[in-house]
Design an enzyme around this catalytic site. Structure first.
Site, PDB file in Angstrom:
ATOM      1  CD  GLN A 168      16.948 -24.964   3.109  1.00  0.00           C
ATOM      2  OE1 GLN A 168      15.749 -24.869   2.873  1.00  0.00           O
ATOM      3  NE2 GLN A 168      17.518 -24.362   4.133  1.00  0.00           N
ATOM      4  CG  ASP A 313      15.813 -34.140 -11.073  1.00  0.00           C
ATOM      5  OD1 ASP A 313      14.812 -33.720 -11.685  1.00  0.00           O
ATOM      6  OD2 ASP A 313      15.992 -33.953  -9.859  1.00  0.00           O
TER       7      ASP A 313
END
Lengths: 468, 226
Positions: A168, A313
């Protein structure tokens, strides 16, 4: 009307016994979930099992209800069911993180293939995954860098502003006042990935034996995702792309602050721009969407053909868009460096202008793909020839003038792509080197479709092929 | 009434001077005592780490702390008392860390418990080798370090009271139902389980312990909510 919106946002109410069917499938799973944590292979397997059972139960309930409902009610119930299912899948994948969450992110890119209600819920996986609580994030930072965040930074926001499948991101300010983004990895995410793959390897044994999924493909996926857990490698990737994106002039890549980074913490400069949804909400003009679409397309093929290394990604949280047409690219964990000769072989097939059924094209196929016994079967050849004719010849016609554009707003091309992929799987075609390339390519097309961009696909590809 | 003739003013001034001298002497003495106590504990911990708990003598501790052996006994009757004093510091430090952290006031119970245990582990981290031998020593019958021994009763009571307060606070806020008297006791045992896990954890930065602590606390609090 108000009733409709309320129904779609409220927890699902199942008349008849839809709930009973769902509950039957999940009760045991819920109990087992309490016993086995999600870091263990068993715990993760139970969660996925309970999820599948719950969704199946919901559909059984829905099918029963259908018999007694009118057309309008049926449609309403279907939408509610899909929203509920999407939310359920999203919540479970969020909890599991790692590859499971990556799978959900990949699913969310299947624009026009999956129902809109499920896509809406899954797209939240891109940015809203639940994170570590602030104390865990701080402990992880301290365990990795030896100092607490506030001993390192002038300011550190305990709550993350973005979530990723493996970590995160927090806002922070360096002592000299520079704002930075600090990515902190979930503890033991590597073990979670290894557990997931152990589970995937076991449960996919039938399709491995049938040749639909090869061991090499699974190895490639596992090693690539595991590599993403090394933030030192990611810092190297960031530096590499920053140094090589110069010729493009429209891509910004964050700077790395290595003094405040480690294998589990990555401190970077803050990237500028809006995520796709926010950007589209500003109602950008067709001209801007075309410009950004063309740049995204060029960025993709520049990496493949020129750098032979790809930011693989494709989820929307990794792209930032600006009104001046510039693009910010973040999260360089998943970077695929192609082996020697892979791109050289691939170039022969791009903008192929001859007959797809010619011996020349069949040689191109043999060079790039393998089949169940090493060689591509005749069914495999047929699948690729048909896919190339129906998809690539349409999106990348080799003989169009420089100002010709392909309109990605038309969803038909995505359906062709999905059919191509399905036929490929059915014909057991394998190309482990291309797994991540294909994932990124599907992501690119999904983004271009959402942008409704018109892109001079052939001209851009032709130019890049000629310059390298 | 005339207040303060020359003589009485002088007397008063002498009295104040003497009192402040006494106070400052007492303060100095207290400071010295605290410093000596700190030296003994630091010397003992270094020896526990290098030689092991059982092989360390009070004589060696005195030599390391550069004081007479008798002085050690003025502060601690046995080396177990020194270890106990260290564990009291650990508990006080962890409790203070949770109480000081204003952001934690609104945090969920599992996060407060996480900070409590994680702070304890961080406090113990530089003395990891000693903690292992101390735990083994604590299992011996009659050891003052035993988690349920009378010797560690005060320490245990302080810890359990604080844990009970955290559970009560969470219950007041409707986070969990009111916990039974046994809940802090179970948590006390859980803490020793975490400690053992931490001691065996060889992952970089004790990653496995962080993940274990996070998930086990989440599961524990979820079970309480049921």
């Amino acid at each position: 009307m108000a009733k409709t919106s309320k129904a779609s946002s409220a927890p699902l109410a199942h008349p008849l016994s839809g709930a009973a069917a769902r509950t039957a499938g999940t009760t045991i799973g819920t109990i087992l979930q309490k016993i086995y944590p999600t870091t263990t292979a068993k715990g993760r397997m139970i969660r996925l099992g309970a999820l599948t059972a719950g969704i199946t139960g919901s559909y059984v309930g829905y099918m029963l209800q259908r018999l007694f409902l009118g057309e309008a009610q049926r449609e309403q119930r279907r939408k509610t069911l899909l929203t509920h299912t999407g939310r359920r899948i999203r919540d479970e994948l969020m909890t599991l993180r790692g590859p499971a969450m990556k799978f959900g992110q990949a699913l969310s890119l299947q624009t026009d293939i999956l129902p809109e209600e499920i896509l809406t819920e899954l797209s939240k996986l891109q940015m809203e995954a639940p994170g570590m609580h602030p104390s865990l994030a701080e402990a992880q930072f301290k365990a990795s860098l030896g100092r607490a965040p506030l001993d390192v930074f002038k300011m550190f926001e305990p709550e993350p502003f973005a979530a990723a499948s493996l970590g995160q991101v927090h806002r922070a300010v360096l002592r000299d006042g520079t704002p930075v983004a600090v990515k902190i990895q979930y503890p033991e995410i590597r073990a979670a990935i290894e557990n997931d793959f152990r589970w995937i390897r076991n449960t996919s044994l039938p399709i491995q034996l049938s040749g639909h999924l090869t061991k090499t493909t699974l190895d490639e996926m596992e090693s690539q995702i595991l590599a993403e857990t090394d933030y030192v490698r990611e810092a190297d990737n960031l530096t590499f792309f920053k140094n090589h994106f110069g010729p493009l002039g429209f891509v910004a890549v964050p700077d790395v602050y290595r003094a405040y980074s480690s294998d589990r913490v990555l401190t970077m400069s803050v990237a500028r721009g809006q995520h796709l949804d926010a950007f589209l909400a500003t109602r950008p003009s067709q001209k801007l969407r075309d410009a950004i679409g063309s740049r995204l397309f060029e960025l993709f093929w520049f990496q493949v053909l020129v750098l032979e290394r790809l930011h693989a990604d494709p989820h929307w949280g990794n792209y930032l868009f600006n009104a001046d047409g510039s693009i910010g690219l973040i999260d360089f964990g998943c970077v695929k460096a192609f082996g020697a000769g892979v791109i050289r072989r691939m170039r022969k097939g791009i903008l192929f202008s001859g007959d797809f059924d010619s011996p020349e094209f069949h040689r191109v196929i043999e060079e790039q793909f393998t089949g169940p016994r090493g060689k591509v079967s005749s069914a495999g050849h047929r699948a690729i020839v048909s896919g190339a004719a129906r998809f690539y010849r349409r999106v990348y016609p080799p003989d169009r003038p420089a100002d010709w554009t392909f309109d990605f707003a038309d969803a038909a091309f995505l359906r062709e792509l999905a059919r191509f992929a399905a036929n490929g799987v059915r014909a057991r075609i394998a190309a482990p080197e291309y797994v991540f390339l294909m994932r990124a390519e599907v992501g690119l097309y999904s983004t271009l479709h959402r942008l409704r961009a018109r892109v001079p696909t052939s001209a851009i590809t032709r130019r890049l092929l000629a310059n390298t | 009434m005339r207040f303060g003739t020359g003589q009485s003013e002088r007397n008063m001034s002498i009295l104040i001077t003497n009192m402040s001298a006494l106070t400052s002497r007492a303060g100095r003495r207290e400071t010295n005592k605290t410093a000596t106590r700190g030296r003994i504990v630091a010397a003992a911990l270094a020896l526990f780490r290098d030689k092991g708990f059982d092989a360390t003598t009070t004589k060696a501790i005195a030599r390391k702390a550069k004081i007479a052996e008798g002085t050690v006994f003025n502060y601690f009757r046995t080396k177990e008392d020194i270890a106990l004093h260290f564990f009291e510091q650990e508990v006080d430090h962890a409790i203070a860390a949770v109480q000081r952290n204003t952001r934690l006031r609104k945090a969920p119970l599992e996060e407060k418990l996480f900070v409590l245990v994680q702070t304890q582990l961080e406090f113990l981290a530089p003395h990891e080798r000693f903690i292992g031998s101390a735990l083994l020593h604590a299992l011996k019958p009659g050891s003052k370090l035993g988690p349920f021994s009378p010797g560690s009763h005060a320490l245990q009571a302080r810890y359990l009271t604080f844990v009970q307060e955290l559970f009560d606070d969470a219950a007041r806020r409707g986070e969990v139902p009111r916990a039974g008297w046994w809940t802090p006791q179970v948590f006390w045992i859980y803490y020793f389980g975490v400690l053992l896990y931490w001691l065996h954890d060889t992952s970089p930065g004790k990653q496995q312990t962080l993940a274990f602590l996070d998930r086990s606390l989440k599961i524990g609090v979820t079970l309480l909510r049921q």
